[in-house]
Write a protein that holds these residues in place. Structure first.
Motif, short mmCIF file in Angstrom:
data_model
loop_
_atom_site.label_atom_id
_atom_site.label_comp_id
_atom_site.label_asym_id
_atom_site.label_seq_id
_atom_site.Cartn_x
_atom_site.Cartn_y
_atom_site.Cartn_z
N TRP A 21 0.83 -1.21 0.00
CA TRP A 21 0.00 0.00 0.00
C TRP A 21 0.87 1.26 0.00
N GLN A 22 1.92 1.24 0.79
CA GLN A 22 2.81 2.40 0.85
C GLN A 22 3.55 2.60 -0.47
N GLN A 23 3.88 1.52 -1.15
CA GLN A 23 4.55 1.62 -2.44
C GLN A 23 3.66 2.30 -3.47
N GLN A 24 2.36 2.09 -3.36
CA GLN A 24 1.42 2.66 -4.32
C GLN A 24 0.82 3.98 -3.87
N HIS A 25 0.92 4.27 -2.57
CA HIS A 25 0.34 5.49 -2.01
C HIS A 25 1.39 6.12 -1.10
N SER A 26 2.27 6.90 -1.69
CA SER A 26 3.45 7.41 -0.97
C SER A 26 3.11 8.33 0.20
N THR A 27 1.96 8.98 0.15
CA THR A 27 1.61 9.90 1.24
C THR A 27 0.75 9.24 2.33
N ALA A 28 0.45 7.97 2.14
CA ALA A 28 -0.43 7.30 3.09
C ALA A 28 0.29 6.91 4.38
N THR A 29 -0.46 6.94 5.46
CA THR A 29 0.00 6.39 6.73
C THR A 29 -0.67 5.04 6.93
N VAL A 30 0.12 4.01 7.23
CA VAL A 30 -0.42 2.68 7.47
C VAL A 30 -0.29 2.38 8.95
N THR A 31 -1.39 2.06 9.58
CA THR A 31 -1.42 1.71 11.00
C THR A 31 -1.70 0.23 11.14
N GLY A 32 -0.93 -0.45 11.97
CA GLY A 32 -1.12 -1.87 12.20
C GLY A 32 -1.60 -2.12 13.62
N GLN A 33 -2.79 -2.68 13.76
CA GLN A 33 -3.36 -2.93 15.09
C GLN A 33 -3.16 -4.39 15.48
N THR A 34 -2.52 -4.61 16.61
CA THR A 34 -2.17 -5.96 17.07
C THR A 34 -2.72 -6.22 18.47
N ASN A 35 -2.65 -7.47 18.88
CA ASN A 35 -3.05 -7.84 20.24
C ASN A 35 -1.91 -7.69 21.23
N SER A 36 -0.67 -7.71 20.72
CA SER A 36 0.51 -7.59 21.59
C SER A 36 1.57 -6.75 20.88
N THR A 37 2.66 -6.49 21.57
CA THR A 37 3.74 -5.68 21.00
C THR A 37 4.85 -6.54 20.40
N THR A 38 4.65 -7.84 20.31
CA THR A 38 5.70 -8.76 19.88
C THR A 38 6.36 -8.37 18.56
N ASN A 39 5.56 -8.00 17.57
CA ASN A 39 6.11 -7.71 16.23
C ASN A 39 6.17 -6.23 15.91
N HIS A 40 6.09 -5.38 16.93
CA HIS A 40 6.06 -3.94 16.66
C HIS A 40 7.36 -3.42 16.04
#
Length: 365
Positions: free
Chosen positions: A103-122
């Motif tokens: 998504w970021q490659q195709q939308h350079s001004t976009a912010t991508v937020t990732g919602q997780t259950n834990s911080t393991t892969n943050h």
């Protein structure tokens, strides 16, 4: 031939015959297409009908409208467009994080937020330029684009969690949910597509969770993508079988696969599809079905894997299915990068997941 398995099994003749029949109907679609328990209706369906006849929602049958709880959050006029390209990925795991990267490659001004259950892969998410947050840190901010790609295993009430995530969509861009093609009832080795019957409520706890989640998405005006078996070089049924060595399954059972990268690009295509695809169900598959034994043969022939697998199960009435998705490809203008598991293996079994420093996955010895 792209999308058609050049196999050694008795299934080859049936596959070739079916390929010829489907290309006469869909000349531009080089894959399989179902004739089993399927219809070609393009009539829009109501929510009441959808709830009572869950088995036939398809890429050709949009569900119009939104449920009241979501509609109250965003009363939008037809044709209203998103103010930004910001994307929320609920469950940014192997699939969701790659969607965020594409998504970021195709939308350079976009912010991508990732919602997780834990911080393991943050930390990994930050390296992929995805802004991580936990579910408990989330707020009521709505996003123009939302992907829910978290598995049922991480939730005690999956449909409710999906419904809550749907409320984070502002009703402009698109809301997409990654579901499972395992909902389709076909299991006699015949062909299956977007229109085939799915499991009824009460069939199993797993299917009930998925059906409830799909209903929440469709009633919100979102898009469902039913994915077949996901794989990459170091993850999938092939690595599990090779580790086991002996597997109590019939080697002739037919399975359907899609590479994680292709599943991600399909999700992006759905997110970008526009209003005309809202309320529809699509299928993610490379449309090159193969048997368990053919899967292992492809691994070992590639030279990237070693070992052996002994399939000890006997043939039964359950033989799998041959999945096609011509309607999905035409509606979303999508084609897979990896046309089949066999071709992926023959080309060296190299992908993002075993070449990027962000992942440690490597072909299993």
């Amino acid at each position: 031939m792209t999308g058609l398995l050049c196999g050694r099994s008795p299934l080859l003749a049936a596959r070739q015959s079916f390929y010829r029949s489907v290309t006469s109907v869909y000349p531009s679609c080089v894959l399989f297409h179902s004739q089993h328990q399927c219809s070609q209706s393009t009539k829009p369906v109501s929510h009441a009908w959808a709830r009572s006849q869950r088995g036939s929602l398809s890429a050709t049958q949009p569900v119009r409208g939104r449920n009241m709880s979501v509609q109250a959050n965003h009363e939008l006029a037809d044709g209203e467009h998103a103010d930004s390209d910001d994307l929320l990925v609920v469950g940014p795991g192997v699939l969701g994080s790659y969607v965020g990267m594409l998504w970021q490659q195709q939308h350079s001004t976009a912010t991508v937020t990732g919602q997780t259950n834990s911080t393991t892969n943050h930390d990994r998410l930050r390296q992929m330029r995805i802004q991580p947050r936990t579910k408990v840190e989330s707020d009521s901010r709505q996003f123009p684009y939302v992907l829910f790609s978290a598995p049922p295993s991480g939730s005690s009430d999956y449909p409710a969690e999906v419904a809550e995530a749907a409320k984070l969509w502002d009703g402009t861009g698109a809301l997409v949910f990654s579901s499972s093609a395992g909902l389709y009832e076909v299991d006699d080795g015949s062909h299956c597509n977007e229109d085939c019957k799915i499991a009824d409520r009460g069939s199993s706890e797993r299917t009930d969770k998925l059906l409830g989640a799909e209903e929440a998405i469709l009633e919100a005006g979102g898009i469902v993508i039913r994915l077949v078996g996901l794989y990459h070089a170091g993850r999938g049924a092939h690595t599990f079988f090779l580790k086991q060595g002996q597997v109590a399954r019939w080697g002739g059972y037919t399975v359907n696969l899609i590479h994680y990268e292709d599943a991600a690009s399909l999700c992006v295509a759905a997110l970008q599809s526009g209003k005309e695809c809202q309320g529809r169900v699509f299928v993610g598959a490379d449309a090159a079905p193969l048997t368990f034994q053919e899967m292992i043969d492809a691994c070992l022939t590639s030279g990237k894997f070693s070992g052996s697998v002994d399939f000890t199960g006997q043939e039964t009435s359950k033989k799998g299915k041959m999945m096609s998705n011509c309607q999905t490809r035409e509606a979303l203008d999508w084609q897979p990068k990896y046309s089949s598991f066999e071709e992926f293996m023959a080309a060296g079994a190299n992908d993002f997941y075993n070449t990027s420093p962000l992942y440690s996955a490597k072909p299993a010895a």
